[in-house]
Design a protein around this motif. Structure first.
Motif, short mmCIF file in Angstrom:
data_model
loop_
_atom_site.label_atom_id
_atom_site.label_comp_id
_atom_site.label_asym_id
_atom_site.label_seq_id
_atom_site.Cartn_x
_atom_site.Cartn_y
_atom_site.Cartn_z
N GLU A 1 4.07 1.52 2.09
CA GLU A 1 5.58 2.44 1.66
C GLU A 1 5.26 3.84 1.04
N GLY A 2 6.04 4.22 1.63
CA GLY A 2 6.69 5.75 1.72
C GLY A 2 7.09 6.90 0.11
N ASP A 3 5.95 7.49 -0.38
CA ASP A 3 6.51 7.85 -1.27
C ASP A 3 7.58 8.16 -1.51
N LEU B 37 1.20 -1.52 0.06
CA LEU B 37 -0.02 0.13 -0.17
C LEU B 37 0.87 1.19 0.36
N SER B 38 0.49 2.33 -0.35
CA SER B 38 0.72 3.66 -0.53
C SER B 38 0.60 4.32 0.57
N SER B 39 1.66 4.91 1.73
CA SER B 39 1.08 6.00 2.81
C SER B 39 0.16 6.82 2.26
N GLN B 40 0.07 7.32 0.86
CA GLN B 40 -1.51 8.26 0.75
C GLN B 40 -2.55 7.42 0.98
N GLY C 14 10.05 6.96 -0.41
CA GLY C 14 11.48 6.19 0.07
C GLY C 14 11.06 6.95 1.64
N VAL C 15 9.80 7.81 1.52
CA VAL C 15 10.27 8.64 3.35
C VAL C 15 10.05 6.81 4.05
N ARG C 16 9.95 7.71 5.19
CA ARG C 16 9.11 7.46 6.54
C ARG C 16 7.90 6.98 6.54
N VAL C 17 7.34 6.34 7.43
CA VAL C 17 5.37 5.67 7.00
C VAL C 17 5.06 6.04 8.62
N LEU C 18 4.58 6.64 8.81
CA LEU C 18 3.39 7.20 10.17
C LEU C 18 3.04 5.56 10.40
N THR C 19 3.04 5.34 12.23
CA THR C 19 1.95 4.58 12.52
C THR C 19 1.26 5.20 13.02
N SER C 20 0.61 4.26 14.21
CA SER C 20 -0.23 4.66 15.51
C SER C 20 0.60 4.39 16.61
#
Length: 391
Positions: free
Chosen positions: A266-268, A73-76, A270-276
Motif C-alpha cells: 500500500e502507498g502512504d 505492507l507499506s511501500s516504505q 493513497g498514492v501509487r506504488v511502484l512495481t518491478s
C-alpha cells in the motif's frame, strides 16, 4: 449552523484529529476548511454528517489495527495499516459534499432574500419537503457512499473468507487489500456504514410537517412511507457506492503484490506504488522494458510517486553488471533495481491498470454517486436537475 455551536465543534474535531494523530498537519487544515464550508449552511445537517463520518471512519480504522497492519505492507518497507490521512484523502471524501453544501446554502439564502426584499413567494421551501431540493440528496448520498466504502475497506479486510476480484469474470481469489477484492462481510459492513449516515440524516433533516403546512416556504407533511422510501433508497445507494469503488479500483487502480510475502503493498496517503515492471506478469515475468522518463522520475520522487516507475533490469545490462562483479545490494547505488539479486522482480502487478490512485478513485466514486443520486431523485420526483441552480 449557529456559530456558537459550529466554532467549538470544529475546534473539538481538530483537537481530536491532532491528539489521535488521525490526520497530518495539512490534513487537519483541510478538515478545518471543510468544516467551515459545512458550518455556513443554515441547517445543522451537513456539519453533523461530516462529524459522524469522521468519527465513525476513524473508529473503524482503529478496530484491530494491529491485525490489519500485518495483512498488508507499506511501500516504505514497514507493515501496512492506515496511517494519518493526508489533505488529499480528506478532500477526496468531502470536496463534493462541500461544494453541494455551499450551493444549497446559497439557494436557501436566495429564497430568504426573495421573501424579505422582494416580498414574493419562493418556488422552494425552507423546510425539506417530499420532492424537495436535490442538492440535499447529493450531500447525503456523498457521505453514505464514502462511509460505506470506509466501513467496507476497514472491516472487510478482517473477513475470514478470501476476497474475490469483482472485475474478474471468474471472481478469482486475491490477497487481502487488493483493489476490487470483495467479501460478503465487507459488503454487509458497507451497508452498515451507509445506514449510519442515513439514520443521522433522518434525525437532523428539517422535514416539513403539520406546523409548516400552508405557510410561506413550507410544504406538505411527510408520511411514514415516504420517509421509509427515502431511508432505504439512500442506504442502498450508499452501499452501491462501495461496490462502484471496488469496480473502479479493480479496473483503473493497480494493486501491487510483494513476491516474497504474497501481501499487497500500500502507498502512504493513497498514492501509487511502484512495481518491478510496468507490464510484469504476476506469474512469469522474464523480460522488462524501461520508459525514457523512468530514471528521472524515480530519482526526483525517491522511488515512489504518482507516476514514477522504477528503473527496470534488462538482460544485457545484467550481464555487464555480473561481469564487473557489481554488488546488487550496494546501498550507495541509487539506481539499483528491486530484485533478489538474480534480476527477478520483488513487486508485481496483481490487478488493475495504473491510471488512478486511491484518492482519484475515491473522489470519482463520491462525485458519481452524488450526481447520479440527484439525477435519480429528480426522475423519481419529476424535478428537473437544473432546479439545483434556482431559488
Amino acid at each position: 449552523m449557529k456559530a456558537i455551536i459550529a466554532v467549538p465543534a470544529t475546534f473539538a474535531l481538530v483537537y481530536r484529529a491532532y491528539s489521535h494523530k488521525s490526520l497530518t498537519p495539512l490534513g487537519i487544515f483541510a478538515a478545518a476548511l471543510t468544516a467551515a464550508a459545512h458550518a455556513v449552511h443554515p441547517w445543522n445537517l451537513p456539519f453533523v454528517l461530516l462529524c459522524v463520518f469522521f468519527l465513525a471512519g476513524t473508529r473503524v480504522t482503529k478496530i484491530k489495527a494491529d491485525v490489519k497492519a500485518r495483512l498488508t505492507l507499506s511501500s516504505q518497507g514497514a507493515t501496512g495499516g492506515e496511517g494519518p490521512r493526508t489533505h488529499v484523502q480528506v478532500l477526496a471524501n468531502s470536496l463534493m459534499a462541500s461544494i453541494l453544501t455551499l450551493l444549497h446554502a446559497y439557494q436557501l439564502r436566495a429564497r430568504r432574500d426573495v421573501v424579505v426584499t422582494q416580498r414574493e413567494i419562493p418556488e422552494g421551501s425552507f423546510c425539506y419537503k417530499w420532492g424537495g431540493d436535490l442538492l440535499v440528496i447529493g450531500i447525503i448520498a456523498n457521505y453514505a457512499a464514502v462511509c460505506a466504502d470506509t466501513f467496507s475497506s476497514e472491516l472487510g479486510i478482517l473477513s475470514r473468507s478470501t476476497p474475490r476480484l469483482i472485475t474478474s469474470l471468474s471472481l478469482r481469489k486475491v490477497p487481502r487489500g487488493t483493489n476490487g477484492g470483495v467479501t460478503l462481510w465487507g459488503l454487509i459492513a458497507g451497508l452498515l456504514g451507509s445506514m449510519i449516515i442515513v439514520a443521522t440524516a433522518l434525525m437532523f433533516l428539517p422535514f416539513c410537517g403539520e406546523d409548516t403546512k400552508g405557510k410561506l416556504g413550507g410544504g406538505e407533511s411527510w408520511t411514514l412511507g415516504q420517509k421509509a422510501t427515502l431511508a432505504w433508497g439512500l442506504s442502498i445507494w450508499g452501499a452501491l457506492g462501495s461496490l462502484l469503488d471496488s469496480f473502479l479500483g479493480g479496473w483503473f487502480q493497480r494493486s501491487v503484490r510483494d513476491v516474497r510475502s504474497g501481501k499487497i503493498v500500500e502507498g502512504d496517503g493513497g498514492v501509487r506504488v511502484l512495481t518491478s515492471s510496468i507490464d510484469a506478469d504476476p506469474h512469469a515475468p522474464e523480460q522488462f522494458e524501461e520508459k525514457a522518463t523512468t530514471s528521472p522520475k524515480a530519482k526526483v520522487l525517491h522511488g515512489e510517486g504518482s507516476n514514477a516507475v522504477e528503473k527496470q533490469p534488462n538482460l544485457s545490462q545484467a550481464n555487464e553488471d555480473d561481469s564487473s562483479n557489481k554488488d546488487p545490494y550496494d546501498p550507495k547505488d541509487k539506481h539499483r533495481s528491486a530484485h533478489f539479486g538474480d534480476h527477478k522482480p520483488t513487486r508485481v502487478a496483481e490487478s488493475g491498470l495504473d491510471l488512478l490512485d486511491n484518492n482519484d478513485v475515491n473522489f470519482l466514486m463520491a462525485f458519481t454517486m452524488s450526481v447520479s443520486a440527484m439525477a435519480l431523485a429528480g426522475w423519481y420526483w419529476n424535478v428537473p436537475l437544473d432546479s439545483v441552480l434556482k431559488a
